[in-house]
Design a protein around this motif. Structure first.
Motif, short mmCIF file in Angstrom:
data_model
loop_
_atom_site.label_atom_id
_atom_site.label_comp_id
_atom_site.label_asym_id
_atom_site.label_seq_id
_atom_site.Cartn_x
_atom_site.Cartn_y
_atom_site.Cartn_z
N PHE A 74 4.67 -18.64 -10.68
CA PHE A 74 3.86 -18.18 -9.46
C PHE A 74 3.29 -19.36 -8.79
CE2 PHE A 74 0.10 -16.22 -7.69
CZ PHE A 74 0.83 -14.80 -7.27
N ILE A 75 3.63 -20.61 -9.37
CA ILE A 75 2.84 -21.79 -8.66
C ILE A 75 3.47 -21.81 -7.10
CG2 ILE A 75 3.04 -24.27 -8.65
CD1 ILE A 75 2.66 -24.26 -11.45
N PRO A 76 4.99 -21.68 -6.78
CA PRO A 76 5.50 -21.80 -5.52
C PRO A 76 4.80 -21.00 -4.55
CG PRO A 76 7.31 -21.63 -6.94
CD PRO A 76 6.00 -21.30 -7.95
N LEU A 77 4.30 -19.73 -4.77
CA LEU A 77 3.54 -18.90 -4.16
C LEU A 77 2.31 -19.60 -3.41
CD1 LEU A 77 4.08 -16.13 -2.43
CD2 LEU A 77 2.81 -15.19 -4.45
N THR A 78 1.55 -20.37 -4.24
CA THR A 78 0.39 -20.73 -4.00
C THR A 78 0.29 -21.98 -2.96
OG1 THR A 78 0.39 -22.34 -5.88
CG2 THR A 78 -0.46 -20.01 -6.32
N LEU A 79 1.66 -22.48 -2.67
CA LEU A 79 1.67 -23.68 -1.89
C LEU A 79 1.98 -23.08 -0.50
CD1 LEU A 79 4.29 -25.55 -4.01
CD2 LEU A 79 1.88 -25.95 -3.96
N VAL A 122 17.68 -22.17 4.14
CA VAL A 122 16.65 -21.38 4.56
C VAL A 122 16.31 -20.44 3.49
CG1 VAL A 122 15.76 -20.04 6.43
CG2 VAL A 122 16.68 -22.16 6.96
N ILE A 123 17.59 -19.90 3.29
CA ILE A 123 17.76 -18.48 2.38
C ILE A 123 17.17 -19.11 0.69
CG2 ILE A 123 18.90 -17.06 0.95
CD1 ILE A 123 18.51 -16.28 3.98
N PHE A 124 17.48 -20.21 0.61
CA PHE A 124 17.12 -20.80 -0.91
C PHE A 124 15.71 -21.09 -1.03
CE2 PHE A 124 16.22 -24.48 -3.54
CZ PHE A 124 16.53 -24.20 -4.62
N VAL A 125 15.08 -21.66 0.21
CA VAL A 125 13.86 -22.03 0.01
C VAL A 125 12.84 -20.68 0.10
CG1 VAL A 125 11.96 -23.29 1.36
CG2 VAL A 125 14.09 -24.25 1.10
N VAL A 126 13.31 -19.69 1.02
CA VAL A 126 12.42 -18.59 1.11
C VAL A 126 12.50 -17.76 -0.20
CG1 VAL A 126 12.58 -16.31 2.23
CG2 VAL A 126 12.85 -18.23 3.66
N SER A 127 13.59 -17.73 -0.96
CA SER A 127 13.57 -17.18 -2.12
C SER A 127 12.89 -17.81 -3.15
CB SER A 127 15.11 -16.85 -2.54
OG SER A 127 15.76 -16.44 -1.44
N TRP A 128 13.08 -19.36 -3.18
CA TRP A 128 12.21 -20.00 -4.23
C TRP A 128 10.82 -19.83 -3.91
CZ3 TRP A 128 8.67 -24.00 -3.61
CH2 TRP A 128 8.15 -24.62 -4.89
N GLN A 129 10.33 -19.43 -2.75
CA GLN A 129 8.90 -19.31 -2.66
C GLN A 129 8.50 -18.02 -2.73
OE1 GLN A 129 7.56 -20.05 1.35
NE2 GLN A 129 5.20 -20.03 0.87
N PHE A 130 9.23 -16.91 -2.53
CA PHE A 130 8.66 -15.54 -2.64
C PHE A 130 9.05 -14.69 -3.81
CE2 PHE A 130 7.94 -16.72 1.86
CZ PHE A 130 6.74 -16.30 2.16
#
Length: 300
Positions: free
Chosen positions: A114-119, A162-170
């Protein structure tokens, strides 16, 4: 019963319920409805963001709808939406199902995931931009030729980043949604499947996925509508480039309004974004066939 106990029957305070919803309604009207109406009105004007606002009729709408860059921005927006959905949904379902287990270590992993979502999205974009730098990034530091590519300078690679970073975050957020959905599935269904000799894979496809139907609709709605607002991450990471390879509609709106000082066309694009998001949300709801009591019946 009230005559036996001597107490009058208790009445539900129904008259107070509308007043309890009033603060939320005021906030919604003040921060959603009124600004939306203002943006819609602004789309029929000419304004540079500083001087006086001049009504101009359909001038801004004609400029936007006849701009050859609009179809490309729409295409990139829908492409980001479709590919990010196709990547995030399977990963989120699998992670959510895994985290719904009873093992103690899975709770710890749930917190880590869950940590990526807090950034902040901007902070994530800055970090990945530095890591993917072909000269000073991770690939150059580890001397790995595979990672030492011009990730943000080539259209295909930039889109994939872009797709990778978006997926990693959400993905963590949607995994949390699916985790809650899996935990609502009655255990008796799995016990009956085990008695019939069904393995874990068969249980997943025969029980878990069908029971997550409305959870998938909810997650997909949030995912699809949310993808229309991708701006800060793409703006910091690629700036819409290389060329216009990652220039989504939200970024196009920003560049028109705040870089070109064309607030009228930017407001028209904002209205288009709202209409597209509303249409997609209604379409997903209709495809799900959800009625008023469906959410209560899910998992029953």
């Amino acid at each position: 019963m009230s005559s036996l106990t001597g107490h009058p029957p208790r009445r539900e305070p129904r008259g107070i319920l509308p007043w309890l919803a009033a603060p939320a309604l005021v906030v919604f009207v003040g921060f959603a409805v009124i600004p939306l109406v203002g943006v819609f009105a602004l789309s029929f004007t000419t304004w540079d963001g500083i001087g006086a606002i001049h009504p101009s009729g359909l001038t801004s709408w004609r400029a936007v709808l006849t701009d050859p860059g609009l179809p490309h921005a729409l295409w990139v927006t829908f492409l980001v939406m479709a590919v990010s959905w196709a990547v995030q949904t399977p990963l989120s379902i699998l992670l959510g199902t895994f985290l719904a287990g009873r093992q103690r270590y899975r709770g710890v992993l749930g917190v880590v995931y869950f940590i990526p979502l807090t950034l902040s999205s901007a902070a994530i974009a800055i970090a990945y931009k530095a890591l993917l730098d072909p000269n000073f990034g991770l690939g150059a530091g580890l001397k790995l030729q595979v990672l030492s590519q011009d990730w943000l300078g080539r259209p295909g690679l930039a889109f994939a980043v872009v797709i990778f970073v978006v997926s990693w975050q959400f993905v963590p957020f949607h995994s949390l949604i699916y985790q809650g959905g899996v935990q609502q599935i009655p255990k008796s269904l799995y016990e009956a499947a085990q008695l019939d000799g069904a393995g874990r894979i068969r249980q997943f496809f025969s029980i878990t996925l069908p029971q997550l139907k409305y959870t998938i609709i909810t997650s997909s709605t949030l995912m699809v509508v949310g993808s229309l607002t991708f701006f800060d991450l793409i703006f910091v990471l690629t700036g819409g480039g290389p060329g216009d390879a990652t220039r989504v509609l939200a970024l196009d709106m920003y560049k028109r309004g705040f870089q070109a000082s064309l607030m009228g066309p930017a407001s028209a694009i904002a209205v288009i974004l709202v209409l597209v998001g509303l249409a997609l949300a209604l379409l997903l709801r209709r495809l799900g066939g959800r009625d008023a009591g469906a959410s209560q019946l899910e998992g029953a």
